[in-house]
Design a protein around this motif. Structure first.
Motif, PDB file in Angstrom:
ATOM      1  N   ILE A 145      -4.070   5.736  -3.204  1.00 23.69           N
ATOM      2  CA  ILE A 145      -4.663   4.455  -3.585  1.00 23.69           C
ATOM      3  C   ILE A 145      -3.756   3.286  -3.176  1.00 23.69           C
ATOM      4  O   ILE A 145      -4.139   2.134  -3.304  1.00 23.69           O
ATOM      5  CB  ILE A 145      -4.906   4.366  -5.116  1.00 23.69           C
ATOM      6  CG1 ILE A 145      -3.586   4.469  -5.890  1.00 23.69           C
ATOM      7  CG2 ILE A 145      -5.875   5.439  -5.570  1.00 23.69           C
ATOM      8  CD1 ILE A 145      -3.718   4.023  -7.349  1.00 23.69           C
ATOM      9  N   HIS A 152     -13.953   3.565  -5.008  1.00 26.11           N
ATOM     10  CA  HIS A 152     -12.779   3.329  -4.170  1.00 26.11           C
ATOM     11  C   HIS A 152     -11.778   2.472  -4.933  1.00 26.11           C
ATOM     12  O   HIS A 152     -12.169   1.488  -5.569  1.00 26.11           O
ATOM     13  CB  HIS A 152     -13.165   2.619  -2.873  1.00 26.11           C
ATOM     14  CG  HIS A 152     -14.194   3.372  -2.091  1.00 26.11           C
ATOM     15  ND1 HIS A 152     -13.870   4.409  -1.251  1.00 26.11           N
ATOM     16  CD2 HIS A 152     -15.541   3.272  -2.074  1.00 26.11           C
ATOM     17  CE1 HIS A 152     -14.983   4.900  -0.744  1.00 26.11           C
ATOM     18  NE2 HIS A 152     -16.015   4.230  -1.227  1.00 26.11           N
ATOM     19  N   HIS A 170      -7.842   0.617  -4.637  1.00 30.97           N
ATOM     20  CA  HIS A 170      -6.640   0.276  -3.869  1.00 30.97           C
ATOM     21  C   HIS A 170      -5.723  -0.570  -4.738  1.00 30.97           C
ATOM     22  O   HIS A 170      -6.177  -1.543  -5.347  1.00 30.97           O
ATOM     23  CB  HIS A 170      -7.002  -0.498  -2.598  1.00 30.97           C
ATOM     24  CG  HIS A 170      -7.888   0.293  -1.683  1.00 30.97           C
ATOM     25  ND1 HIS A 170      -7.402   1.245  -0.828  1.00 30.97           N
ATOM     26  CD2 HIS A 170      -9.226   0.296  -1.539  1.00 30.97           C
ATOM     27  CE1 HIS A 170      -8.415   1.808  -0.178  1.00 30.97           C
ATOM     28  NE2 HIS A 170      -9.538   1.256  -0.599  1.00 30.97           N
TER      29      HIS A 170
END
Lengths: 147, 77
Positions: free
Chosen positions: A9, A86, A88
């Motif tokens: 990540i 997702h 990050h």
């Protein structure tokens, strides 16, 4: 049982607007999706006495964070009807005004994406071994504390 | 018998390093005590302990090669 696959990540420095746009673009082919929910964490230029926060330098216990993120990801997929997810998070220096956390969930209908996104952000902040060092105008620093 | 100690956040500053090795540590309480003797300022810092990446509560016995992480409160995001 499917193989346990740890997803990285971490990104070096800020998450760029281009990376976020590209990530949205990649979902155009997934036409079973009806809703996306996105959370963007941005570094705030807090005033600390005479000083201001100019950026945050992030470090992490990376191996443990990725293991923990795997657990959280599995739990969230179990709980909500998501198409995809997702995440990050920045490492290293992120200047005030830049993005340090990008959480992106997608689902057929909006509620699942929105609730999952919210829960993910809370769990990421509470459970991932990541530390932010706030850099001040005079180049001194203090360790960030999550509220 | 050796264990590896990993330090994070403000602890890296206090101890001036991010990893070290300690010998003959029977359990995590011995690790905390040894470090506190060496760095008295540790008493002012709250931290959790993870052994081989699992957060522990209370004392845990250690065996050769284990990794003990000392982690101040998280502040990601």
């Amino acid at each position: 049982m499917r193989e346990k696959k740890l997803k990285n990540i971490f990104v070096n420095g800020a998450v760029s607007a281009q990376a976020i746009a590209d990530s949205i673009q990649k979902h155009h082919s997934k036409t079973n999706i009806g809703a996306h929910s996105i959370f963007l964490g941005q570094v705030r230029a807090d005033q600390i006495g005479e000083q201001q926060v100019t950026g945050i330098n992030y470090t992490a216990y990376e191996e443990m964070a990725l293991e923990k993120m795997y657990e959280i990801r599995e739990a969230i997929f179990e709980k909500y009807e998501l198409t995809c997810m997702h995440i990050h998070h920045s490492l290293g220096l992120v200047a005030a005004g830049e993005i340090c956390l990008f959480v992106f969930t997608s689902s057929g209908h909006r509620k699942a994406a929105m609730q999952a996104c919210d829960e993910l952000v809370e769990r990421i902040k509470a459970e991932l071994p990541i530390w932010g060092k706030e850099i001040l105008t005079d180049e001194s620093h203090q360790w960030k504390e999550n509220k | 018998m050796k264990v590896e100690i990993l330090l994070f956040g403000r602890l890296t500053e206090l101890l001036g390093q991010s990893r070290l090795q300690l010998e003959d540590m029977a359990d995590t309480n011995s690790v905390s005590k040894r470090l506190l003797d060496q760095y008295p300022a540790l008493q002012h810092i709250r931290y959790q302990i993870a052994v081989n990446q699992e957060i522990i509560h209370g004392n845990k016995p250690l065996t050769d090669g284990m990794t003990v992480a000392l982690m101040p409160p998280f502040s990601g995001g």
